[in-house]
Design an enzyme around this catalytic site. Structure first.
Site, PDB file in Angstrom:
ATOM      1  N   ASN A  68       0.841  -1.192   0.000  1.00  0.00           N
ATOM      2  CA  ASN A  68       0.000   0.000   0.000  1.00  0.00           C
ATOM      3  C   ASN A  68       0.879   1.246   0.000  1.00  0.00           C
ATOM      4  O   ASN A  68       1.575   1.519   0.984  1.00  0.00           O
ATOM      5  CB  ASN A  68      -0.902   0.018   1.235  1.00  0.00           C
ATOM      6  N   GLU A  69       0.893   1.963  -1.112  1.00  0.00           N
ATOM      7  CA  GLU A  69       1.421   3.322  -1.261  1.00  0.00           C
ATOM      8  C   GLU A  69       2.944   3.445  -1.186  1.00  0.00           C
ATOM      9  O   GLU A  69       3.476   4.567  -1.255  1.00  0.00           O
ATOM     10  CB  GLU A  69       0.783   4.276  -0.232  1.00  0.00           C
ATOM     11  N   ASN A  70       3.679   2.356  -1.092  1.00  0.00           N
ATOM     12  CA  ASN A  70       5.127   2.485  -0.949  1.00  0.00           C
ATOM     13  C   ASN A  70       5.792   3.055  -2.202  1.00  0.00           C
ATOM     14  O   ASN A  70       6.754   3.822  -2.101  1.00  0.00           O
ATOM     15  CB  ASN A  70       5.750   1.129  -0.597  1.00  0.00           C
TER      16      ASN A  70
END
Length: 860
Positions: free
Chosen positions: A458-460
C-alpha cells in the site's frame, strides 16, 4: 484455500484380521486451548490466560490493566510491549498420539517473537506473525503430562538494535513511536507483524504479543493429504476445465493408491497412482459440463461446489478433504487504450465495475473478532451492494472465515501483502521470512473464488516517487537511495510476483497500490489511484465530480462516530468537545483532522448548535462527500471501473474515514452507499449552473423503465417536471438529461428547490436528489415530522411523514443495541416512508425513547 477438514476429531484406527492394514487412518487433531496461564517473565505471579488471545486481553481479564479503548487508558498500557511474557500449559500425551508415526505441534499464529519449549526442549524460534509454525515433536512428547511453554520476547527489545544499527532511518510515518515512549525510534517495520499495532492515523498504539490463532497437536499414520489446489484452466458457461493438484505425504512407498475427486457428490476424476516416501504431487485433469458459475453480489448466484478429494488404499479411506469452491474465470485487465492503460476486473468474460471499500482489521486485539462479527462485517458490505473489499497492507492476512464469507456472499477481495506506507529491510534474513509468509498465505487462500488480486504493498511506490522519500535519501548520499530502491524493487517486483506466479494458480498481481507502472508515481491515466485531494489537500467536495482515474482504490472523508457510540468510550460531559483531551486521543489525525472536519462543515453547512448535533452534521457531511465520489466514478464508466472508498470499518472507537464505527453502527455514508452502489443508479448533479442526469447500470442487458425528474420547492410544489420511458445502458453509463438551471427553476431561486429524480422498473424505484446550492445556503424550513411505530418481526416498523422537505432525517434510540434499516434519509413533503428498526424494547419504551430530527434541527 486453507484445507477445510470436516473430519472426526478422534482417529479411527481399525485393524483387519485379514490384511493387518488400516482401513481408515484419519488425522487426529487435539486442540490445546485449555489450562493456559501466563506471567511477566521477570516476575513470579501467574494468571489465567485465554488461548487464542493476546497479552493485553489477558491483562484486562485479570484486572491488571483497564480497557485501553476507554477515554485515555491507552496511555497507561505502553509498558506492556517492553516486557517479555511467558505462557504455559500442560498437554496429556495420549497413546493414540504416541503410537502414531507422525506427531506435530501446530501454531496457526504466534505474535511475534516466540520461543516454544516442550518439556524444556527448545522446538522453535518463531519470528513472523503472518504464518503457520509446525514442528515435529516425535520423541519429545511423552506419555502423561507434558509442559508446553511459549516465551514471548518484547518486539521492542528485539527490534531496537536493528534500528540502532542502520546509518539511516527507514520511513515509517504512521508508527506512533513517541506515544510508546520511544521518541523517534520507529521499529515496527523490522517485525513481520501487523503494522497498525504500532499506530496509524486511525488507530492506537497497542503492540501485542500472544498465541493469537489456534494451536493443536496433529498425529497420523501412513499418509495424509497435505494440500489440494484447484486450478481453473478454462471456464465458461459451457464447460470448466479444471485441475486438482493433490499433495500427499506418505510414510512409505505405496503402490496402487487411488485418488478421487467429487464435485457435489458426483465423481469427476479418479486416478490410481504409486506414491514414494515423502511428498507427492498428483495432478488430476477433468471437465465439468455446464458449470454453475460463481458471480459477484448483484450479478448472480455465488454458487459454491462441494469438492471432496479422497485417497484410498487397499479399499480403505486414508484421508479425505472437503473444499467449497466457486467456479469462475477472473482476469485483471490492463490494456492500452486511447486514454492510457485500463485496470478492471473481468468475471466470467464480463467487465465488472468494482463497488466497495477498504478493510482494516476489526480490532486491535485480533482474537476478539468473533465469527459473528466477521459475518456482520461481510453482510454489511453485501447489504449496501458492494462487490469488493480491499484488505489493506498494514493489517493481517485475514482469518479463513473472512474469505469463506466473501465466497458465500459474492464479495471479491483485493488482497495486499502486508506492507504499507513504509520502507522495509532488504537483508536476506528479512526477505526469506517474507518469502515463507507469502508462500504460506498464497497457498492458504488460492482456492477461494473471492481472491481477485494480490498486491505488493500500500502506497510504498507512490511514497518513494511522489512523497519526497527518494529525494531525501538522495540528499544523504552514500548510495542510500539506490540501495533502498533496489530493496523495494526486489521485494515487490521480483520476490512476491514470483511466489504468486508459482503458487497462486493464475491470480493476478500488481506491485503496488496505487500504481501506473514500476519506476514512477501513479497518474490516474494508467492503473489505480488513491485520491486525497478532497480531505488532505482541502479540495472542495465538488472536485470529486471532475477527478478521473481508471480505478479509485482509495479516497475518503472523516467523521466522528454517532453520539450513542461516543458515550461508550467518552461518557463524561467534559469529554464532549471535539478538541477535548479524550476526543483528540480518539482522533489519530491530530488537530489537523478535527479542524479539517470543522472547516469543511462550515464551508458546506450551517454551524451546529452543540456537540451532539455537530456529530450528526458531520455524518451528513461525510455521507454527502463520499456519495458525490461514488456516483462520479460510476458515471465515468467505462473509463473508470472501480470505486473503493476508505474505509469499511474501525479497529477501535475513533474519529476516522470509516463508514461503520467500531461497534458496527452504520454512519450516514454507509446508508448512502446502498443507493450509490445499487445495480441501477440515477445520478443528477449540478455543476456550473448546469443540471445533468446520468443513468448507470451494472446489468449485462438493458432494463426498461420510466424516468422522471421533478424540480420542487421545499413544500413540494413542482416548478419543472419531465418524464419519459428509457432503457438502461448495458453495463455502462449514459447521459439522459441536461439543462441550464435557469431553464428548470421557474420563478424560484436555486436556494429554494431540490431536484428529485427517479427511474422506475418492475415496481422498484431508484431515486436520487441533487441540490443546486450548498447545504448552508438552502432555505430549508422547520419540518413537522409525524411518526408512528408498530410491532414487527424483531422490532418495529416506523412510518414517517413530513409537511415540508426534511433533509437528513435521523432516528435514534438510547444505546447501540438496535439497528435502523434506513437512516439519515431525505423525506419528501407528504410522502410516507416506512423504516424497520431492530430492537428488543417494548413498544411503550420504544415510543418514549425514539428521537427524530432533520438537518434544520441541528442549528435551530
Amino acid at each position: 484455500m486453507g484445507i477445510s477438514r470436516k473430519k472426526l476429531l478422534v482417529a479411527v484406527l481399525l485393524q483387519t484380521a485379514l490384511s493387518g492394514s488400516n482401513l481408515y487412518a484419519d488425522v487426529y487433531r487435539q486442540n490445546i486451548d485449555e489450562g493456559w496461564k501466563f506471567r511477566q517473565a521477570r516476575l513470579d505471579n501467574w494468571y489465567d490466560a485465554t488461548v487464542p488471545g493476546v497479552v493485553h486481553t489477558d491483562l484486562i481479564d485479570n484486572g491488571i490493566i483497564d480497557d485501553p479503548f476507554f477515554r485515555l487508558n491507552e496511555r497507561a498500557v505502553q509498558w506492556v510491549d517492553k516486557e517479555d511474557w511467558i505462557y504455559e500449559t500442560s498437554i496429556n500425551g495420549e497413546d493414540k498420539v504416541l503410537d502414531s508415526s507422525n506427531q506435530y505441534l501446530v501454531f496457526k499464529g504466534l505474535d511475534t517473537y516466540a520461543d516454544v519449549y516442550l518439556n524444556d526442549s527448545l522446538l522453535l524460534k518463531a519470528d513472523n506473525m503472518f504464518r503457520e509454525w509446525k514442528v515435529d515433536i516425535k520423541g519429545v512428547l511423552k506419555k502423561g503430562d507434558n509442559k508446553l511453554k511459549v516465551y514471548f520476547h518484547s518486539p521492542i527489545k528485539i527490534d531496537m538494535p536493528k534500528w540502532e544499527k542502520l546509518p539511516y532511518q527507514l520511513e515509517s510515518g504512521n508508527d506512533q513511536s513517541e506515544n510508546g515512549g520511544l521518541l523517534d525510534r520507529k521499529v515496527g517495520i523490522f517485525a513481520r507483524k501487523a503494522g497498525y499495532h504500532y499506530g496509524w492515523d486511525w488507530g492506537p498504539r497497542l503492540v501485542t504479543s500472544g498465541i493469537w490463532r489456534s494451536v493443536y497437536l496433529e498425529a497420523w499414520n501412513d499418509l495424509r493429504i497435505e494440500n489440494v489446489q484447484l486450478i481453473q484452466n478454462k471456464v465458461n458457461s459451457g464447460s470448466a476445465k479444471l485441475s486438482s493438484v493433490v499433495e500427499i505425504i506418505s510414510d512409505d512407498n505405496v503402490s496402487g493408491a487411488v485418488v478421487t475427486v467429487k464435485a457435489d457428490g458426483k465423481l469427476v476424476s479418479k486416478e490410481t497412482v504409486n506414491l514414494v516416501k515423502g511428498l507427492n504431487k498428483v495432478s488430476l485433469d477433468y471437465t465439468i459440463k455446464n458449470p454453475k458459475l460463481w458471480w459477484t453480489n448483484g450479478l448472480g448466484d455465488p454458487y459454491l461446489y462441494d469438492f471432496t478429494t479422497t485417497v484410498t488404499m487397499n479399499d480403505g479411506t486414508q484421508d479425505s478433504v472437503n473444499d467449497r469452491i466457486g467456479i469462475r474465470s477472473l482476469r485483471v485487465v490492463t490494456e492500452k487504450d486511447e486514454a492510457g492503460t485500463t485496470l478492471y476486473f473481468e468475471l466470467n468474460g464480463k467487465p465488472v465495475f468494482m463497488k466497495g471499500a477498504n478493510y482494516i482489521p476489526s480490532d486491535n486485539f485480533l482474537p476478539r473478532v468473533t465469527d459473528e462479527k466477521y459475518e456482520r462485517t461481510i453482510l454489511d458490505a453485501k447489504n449496501v451492494n458492494m462487490n469488493m473489499l480491499r484488505i489493506w497492507g498494514g493489517g493481517i492476512y485475514e482469518n479463513d472465515i473472512f474469505y469463506d464469507l466473501c465466497d458465500e456472499h459474492g464479495i471479491l477481495v483485493w488482497q495486499d501483502f502486508m506492507f504499507a506506507c513504509s520502507l522495509y529491510p532488504g537483508d536476506d534474513e528479512f526477505i526469506e521470512s517474507v518469502r515463507q509468509e507469502a508462500i504460506y498465505n498464497v497457498r492458504r487462500l488460492r482456492n477461494h473464488p473471492c481472491i481477485a488480486l494480490w498486491c505488493g504493498n500500500n502506497e510504498n511506490q507512490d511514497a518513494w516517487f511522489g512523497w519526497g522519500w527518494k529525494r531525501r535519501y538522495e540528499a544523504m548520499g552514500n548510495g542510500y537511495a539506490e540501495k533502498l530502491w533496489n530493496d523495494l524493487y526486489n521485494l515487490y517486483f521480483k520476490v512476491l510476483p514470483e511466489i504468486v506466479e508459482e503458487y497462486g494458480g493464475g491470480t493476478g498481481y500488481r506491485g503496488s497500490s496505487p500504481m501506473s507502472f514500476p519506476g514512477m508515481k501513479s497518474d490516474g491515466v494508467n492503473g489505480d489511484s488513491h485520491y486525497w485531494g478532497v480531505w488532505h489537500a482541502n479540495d472542495p467536495i465538488s472536485q470529486y465530480n471532475t477527478e478521473r482515474s481508471r480505478f479509485f482504490s482509495e479516497y475518503g472523508f472523516q467523521s466522528f462516530p454517532e453520539y450513542e457510540s461516543v458515550k461508550i468510550y467518552a461518557p463524561e460531559k467534559r469529554d464532549h468537545d471535539i478538541y477535548s483531551e479524550v476526543m483528540m486521543s480518539h482522533q489519530r489525525g491530530g488537530s489537523f483532522a478535527n479542524g479539517r472536519i470543522e472547516e469543511y462543515m462550515l464551508k458546506n453547512f450551517k454551524k451546529p448548535k452543540d456537540f451532539e448535533h455537530f456529530l450528526y452534521v458531520g455524518m451528513i457531511l461525510q455521507g454527502d462527500a463520499i456519495k458525490t465520489a461514488m456516483e462520479a466514478h460510476r458515471r465515468d464508466m467505462p473509463y473508470c471501473m472501480g470505486s473503493l472508498f476508505w474505509q469499511h470499518n474501525d479497529c477501535w472507537p475513533v474519529a476516522s474515514w470509516s463508514s461503520r464505527d467500531y461497534y458496527g453502527r452504520w454512519k450516514a455514508q454507509h446508508y448512502f452507499a446502498k443507493n450509490a452502489y445499487d445495480m441501477i443508479l440515477v445520478s443528477p448533479v449540478v455543476m456550473n449552473d448546469k443540471l445533468t442526469v446520468h443513468l448507470v447500470s451494472d446489468y449485462f442487458k438493458t432494463v426498461s423503465g420510466n424516468f422522471s425528474l421533478k424540480v420542487m420547492d421545499m413544500r413540494g410544489n413542482v416548478v419543472y417536471e419531465k418524464s419519459m420511458p428509457l432503457k438502461t445502458p448495458v453495463n455502462g453509463s449514459e447521459l439522459i438529461f441536461e439543462s441550464e438551471m435557469s431553464n428548470v427553476l421557474g420563478d424560484k431561486s436555486k436556494n429554494d428547490v431540490i431536484i428529485y429524480t427517479e427511474f422506475e422498473t418492475d415496481g422498484k424505484a431508484y431515486t436520487n436528489i441533487a441540490y443546486a446550492a450548498e447545504q448552508k445556503d438552502l432555505n430549508y424550513e422547520k419540518a413537522n415530522i409525524i411518526w408512528s411505530a408498530k410491532k414487527a418481526d424483531g422490532g418495529f416498523d416506523v412510518t414517517l411523514k413530513s409537511d415540508v422537505f426534511a433533509r437528513g432525517v435521523f432516528m435514534s434510540l438510547s444505546g447501540i443495541d438496535n439497528f435502523f434499516e434506513d437512516n439519515y434519509f431525505d423525506l419528501l413533503p407528504g410522502k410516507e416512508v416506512k423504516v424497520h428498526v431492530s430492537s428488543d424494547l417494548s413498544l411503550a419504551v420504544f415510543n418514549e425513547q425514539l428521537k427524530v430530527i432533520s438537518l434544520v434541527d441541528s442549528y435551530m
